[in-house]
Design a protein around this motif. Sequence first.
Motif, mmCIF file in Angstrom:
data_model
loop_
_atom_site.group_PDB
_atom_site.id
_atom_site.type_symbol
_atom_site.label_atom_id
_atom_site.label_comp_id
_atom_site.label_asym_id
_atom_site.label_seq_id
_atom_site.Cartn_x
_atom_site.Cartn_y
_atom_site.Cartn_z
ATOM 1 N N GLN A 245 0.810 -1.216 0.000
ATOM 2 C CA GLN A 245 0.000 0.000 0.000
ATOM 3 C C GLN A 245 0.840 1.261 0.000
ATOM 4 O OE1 GLN A 245 -3.820 -0.279 2.451
ATOM 5 N NE2 GLN A 245 -2.494 -1.724 3.509
ATOM 6 N N THR A 246 2.100 1.151 0.403
ATOM 7 C CA THR A 246 2.954 2.335 0.433
ATOM 8 C C THR A 246 3.308 2.828 -0.960
ATOM 9 O OG1 THR A 246 4.979 0.995 0.547
ATOM 10 C CG2 THR A 246 3.931 1.588 2.640
ATOM 11 N N PHE A 247 3.132 1.990 -1.970
ATOM 12 C CA PHE A 247 3.443 2.409 -3.335
ATOM 13 C C PHE A 247 2.323 3.237 -3.968
ATOM 14 C CE2 PHE A 247 6.007 -1.669 -3.233
ATOM 15 C CZ PHE A 247 7.220 -1.014 -3.065
ATOM 16 N N VAL A 248 1.144 3.193 -3.373
ATOM 17 C CA VAL A 248 0.016 3.963 -3.886
ATOM 18 C C VAL A 248 -0.589 4.734 -2.720
ATOM 19 C CG1 VAL A 248 -2.237 3.880 -5.004
ATOM 20 C CG2 VAL A 248 -0.472 2.252 -5.664
ATOM 21 N N ASN A 249 -0.590 6.047 -2.805
ATOM 22 C CA ASN A 249 -1.182 6.865 -1.758
ATOM 23 C C ASN A 249 -2.035 7.953 -2.399
ATOM 24 O OD1 ASN A 249 0.639 9.076 -2.450
ATOM 25 N ND2 ASN A 249 2.230 7.920 -1.338
ATOM 26 N N GLN A 250 -2.386 8.956 -1.610
ATOM 27 C CA GLN A 250 -3.305 9.987 -2.092
ATOM 28 C C GLN A 250 -2.690 10.862 -3.168
ATOM 29 O OE1 GLN A 250 -4.766 12.420 1.077
ATOM 30 N NE2 GLN A 250 -6.106 13.667 -0.222
ATOM 31 N N TYR A 251 -1.375 10.981 -3.178
ATOM 32 C CA TYR A 251 -0.721 11.952 -4.060
ATOM 33 C C TYR A 251 0.055 11.307 -5.202
ATOM 34 C CZ TYR A 251 -1.782 14.812 0.016
ATOM 35 O OH TYR A 251 -2.419 15.435 1.054
ATOM 36 N N THR A 252 0.666 10.184 -4.972
ATOM 37 C CA THR A 252 1.485 9.550 -6.005
ATOM 38 C C THR A 252 1.125 8.074 -6.120
ATOM 39 O OG1 THR A 252 3.251 9.040 -4.423
ATOM 40 C CG2 THR A 252 3.398 11.146 -5.634
ATOM 41 N N SER A 253 1.460 7.506 -7.287
ATOM 42 C CA SER A 253 1.231 6.082 -7.525
ATOM 43 C C SER A 253 2.424 5.535 -8.290
ATOM 44 C CB SER A 253 -0.066 5.858 -8.317
ATOM 45 O OG SER A 253 -1.188 6.369 -7.619
ATOM 46 N N ASP A 254 3.190 4.687 -7.637
ATOM 47 C CA ASP A 254 4.349 4.064 -8.270
ATOM 48 C C ASP A 254 3.901 2.708 -8.826
ATOM 49 O OD1 ASP A 254 6.764 3.157 -9.106
ATOM 50 O OD2 ASP A 254 7.800 3.376 -7.190
ATOM 51 N N TRP A 255 3.302 2.751 -10.028
ATOM 52 C CA TRP A 255 2.729 1.533 -10.593
ATOM 53 C C TRP A 255 3.791 0.516 -10.965
ATOM 54 C CZ3 TRP A 255 -2.105 0.814 -9.664
ATOM 55 C CH2 TRP A 255 -2.965 1.907 -9.554
ATOM 56 N N GLY A 256 4.955 0.966 -11.352
ATOM 57 C CA GLY A 256 6.010 0.017 -11.696
ATOM 58 C C GLY A 256 6.426 -0.816 -10.504
ATOM 59 N N SER A 257 6.660 -0.158 -9.368
ATOM 60 C CA SER A 257 7.049 -0.886 -8.149
ATOM 61 C C SER A 257 5.902 -1.744 -7.635
ATOM 62 C CB SER A 257 7.490 0.109 -7.068
ATOM 63 O OG SER A 257 8.604 0.860 -7.491
ATOM 64 N N LEU A 258 4.692 -1.221 -7.748
ATOM 65 C CA LEU A 258 3.542 -1.979 -7.259
ATOM 66 C C LEU A 258 3.339 -3.266 -8.044
ATOM 67 C CD1 LEU A 258 1.052 -2.128 -5.405
ATOM 68 C CD2 LEU A 258 -0.196 -0.849 -7.158
ATOM 69 N N THR A 259 3.408 -3.179 -9.366
ATOM 70 C CA THR A 259 3.193 -4.377 -10.182
ATOM 71 C C THR A 259 4.339 -5.373 -10.019
ATOM 72 O OG1 THR A 259 4.171 -3.193 -12.074
ATOM 73 C CG2 THR A 259 1.754 -3.207 -11.878
ATOM 74 N N ALA A 260 5.571 -4.879 -9.930
ATOM 75 C CA ALA A 260 6.705 -5.786 -9.717
ATOM 76 C C ALA A 260 6.574 -6.502 -8.374
ATOM 77 C CB ALA A 260 8.017 -5.012 -9.785
ATOM 78 N N SER A 261 6.173 -5.762 -7.344
ATOM 79 C CA SER A 261 5.985 -6.378 -6.026
ATOM 80 C C SER A 261 4.863 -7.404 -6.059
ATOM 81 C CB SER A 261 5.674 -5.304 -4.984
ATOM 82 O OG SER A 261 6.698 -4.340 -4.918
ATOM 83 N N ALA A 262 3.786 -7.081 -6.750
ATOM 84 C CA ALA A 262 2.653 -7.998 -6.818
ATOM 85 C C ALA A 262 3.033 -9.301 -7.511
ATOM 86 C CB ALA A 262 1.488 -7.332 -7.551
#
Length: 291
Positions: A245-262
């Motif tokens: 959840q730290t990769f996506v918050n109210q202001y920014t979304s780090d989709w690359g890190s989120l998808t790699a982590s997933a």
Amino acid sequence: MTTVPTEPKVKKRKPRGRDERGPLASVALHATLLIASAIAVLPPLWLLVTSFKPESEAFSTDLVKDFTLGNYDHVLNDTEFPNWILNSLIVVGLTTVIGVFIAATTGYAVSRFKFPGMRPLMWMLLITQMFPVAVLIVPLYNLLASLGLLNQPIGLVVTYLTIAVPFCAWMMKGYFDTIPVEIDEAGRVDGLNPFGTFWRLIVPLAKPGLAVTGFYSFITGWAEVAYASAFMTGEENLTLAGGLQTFVNQYTSDWGSLTASAVIVAVPAAVIFGFAQRHLVSGLTAGATKS
């Protein structure tokens, strides 16, 4: 000598069986299965493809133009992801081992023995499944705080056991009901005590049920988000479910890190499912009928 004209034989049409389908029905069935398969495969495929894209191409409809492993490198080396994996392995490992043992022994005791309070115990196991997570977060938080178990892996283990054990105990009770009681009687004739009978004779026969119990306990600890986010604070203490959840918050979304982590998170679950899948169907359906 006169001959009697015979009626021409009419070839009787064989009645269509229940399992036989017409051409249109077969086409419709296969088309439906293909559409359902495409819908099921598309999200994880998009997740995998996006994890190899640069951040600027995260929402591009093209396949990978500029293949990169930078997302995985960033996740593994520049974040607390390794700590999240370690925390999750500790929590999930304890939850699975303890949950399987408690659920199996509880299910066996309720299936084989009559004791005072057995019916209230089964009702309690059933009623605990009716409370939504949102209702339980505050009381559990206060309880863990009073015991000093906040930000402690053992606190999450105890919490997850309250989810996994009641369901698994009911399931194991139904599975043990399908194992003939004569096996227990034979064990007692041979001089085994109740636990020896359970451990040496019943457990080997209950592998499908134990596999389902272990898989459910594993998924409970591996994929749960609400309790992990509420009871663990500080990035170094988070589990994988809370850390993502730290990769996506109210202001920014780090989709690359989120998808790699997933993608990395999905690998252990897929491996466990691969080992347990041959037992899943028989384990889930064994309690449906009683021999």
